[in-house]
Design a protein around this motif. Structure first.
Motif: not given
Length: 313
Positions: A15-23, A34-37, A116-119, A135-140
């Motif tokens: 958790v934290g640091q404005n980062r996330m991991e997507l499955l 993608g879905i947040n791990v 592994n990416t950043q919000w 859709l709630t968000a997109i990532l290139e």
């Protein structure tokens, strides 16, 4: 594949640091989703399902997993795409998740990898596609778009939730006091924003909403630039944690680090009920944590704050 499956459970603790991991996973086409791990309990090959009488065709049946009986949702069908044929299920996967106090499994065609990416690398969907989508968000990524599905919208369609607040929680005296107060709500899901807005406005409160932390911070900064004091304008801020561009942890940290906003009362409101790390609430300086979504529990938090500000009513 086994590396992905084995690592999901451990990664849900991050958790934290404005980062996330997507499955990352796929449905019936090459499009990646993608879905947040954080929300994933485990991933497994689809077992034999127990058929049940269905209120919705998207519910394929029940899976018996580690002593639990879990409803299985064909994610393709739930978002209006082609359903997985019965004879192909054994080649598919289940992503077992926990959202809004519900445990369920998404049936998907394939599971790809963990990214592994950043919000701040994740954006809201373009306005041109309209509001009638999942859709709630997109990532290139690698020259292609990864679509992040609004699971809260899917669950709201499957399991409609009342937004009415019981009079046992907020009596007429409290509702009268509520008319004097204003709340800032922050959430990237239109479903979640609308649920909160209906409950809070039903109490008599004024509500301002923002789609993510960056927009919310812009609202607060804009007030300061106009000579307004956000601490006096808003009774409290109720913010989601997972949001594109700026998450709730980062928004809370920025509020606490700025002397102009540091006294704002902040409650983090999230569907991350399973892997949520309560210590992060204290670390970033939030005043509390609230699991999504129960209108009475939301109202109880707000009523306590009103009573605190009013000196007891």
């Amino acid at each position: 594949m086994s590396g992905i499956l084995d690592s999901v459970n451990l990664r849900t603790q991050m958790v934290g640091q404005n980062r996330m991991e997507l499955l990352l996973f796929g449905l019936e086409t090459d499009q990646r989703f993608g879905i947040n791990v954080f929300k994933v309990r485990e991933v497994l090959q689809c077992p034999e399902l127990t058929e049940v009488p269905r209120q919705t065709s998207a519910i394929n049946g029940m899976a018996h997993i580690r002593g639990e009986t879990i409803p299985v949702l064909d994610l393709s069908e739930a978002i209006g795409r082609q359903a997985v044929p019965h004879e192909e299920r054994e080649r598919c996967f289940l992503i077992v998740v926990e959202y809004n106090r519900r445990i369920l499994a998404f049936l998907v065609r394939r599971v790809d990898r963990i990214l592994n990416t950043q919000w701040d690398q994740i954006s809201a969907p373009p306005a041109e596609i309209g509001v009638e989508n999942y859709l709630t968000a997109i990532l290139e990524y690698e020259g292609k778009l990864i679509e992040i599905i609004d699971v809260e919208q899917i669950l709201a369609d499957l399991y409609p939730t009342s937004t009415e607040v019981s009079h046992d929680v907020a009596d007429e005296e409290v509702r009268e006091q509520a008319k004097q107060h204003h709340i800032l709500i922050v959430d990237d899901s239109s479903v979640a924003r609308n649920q909160m807005r209906r409950s809070l406005e039903g109490l008599g409160l004024k509500v301002t909403s923002a789609n993510n932390g960056r927009i919310a911070w812009g609202v607060l900064e804009g007030m300061v630039q106009k000579g307004m004091d956000p601490n006096e304008v808003f009774l409290m801020v109720i913010s989601d944690i997972e949001m594109p561009e700026m998450d709730g942890y980062t928004l809370t940290s920025m509020i606490r680090e700025d002397e102009r906003t540091r006294d704002l009362h902040v409650v983090l409101h999230t569907s991350l009920s399973g892997g949520f790390n309560v210590s992060m609430v204290k670390k970033v300086g939030a005043n509390g944590f609230l699991a999504k979504f129960d209108p009475n529990e939301l109202a109880e938090v707000v009523v306590r704050r009103i009573r605190q500000v009013e000196g007891g009513i």
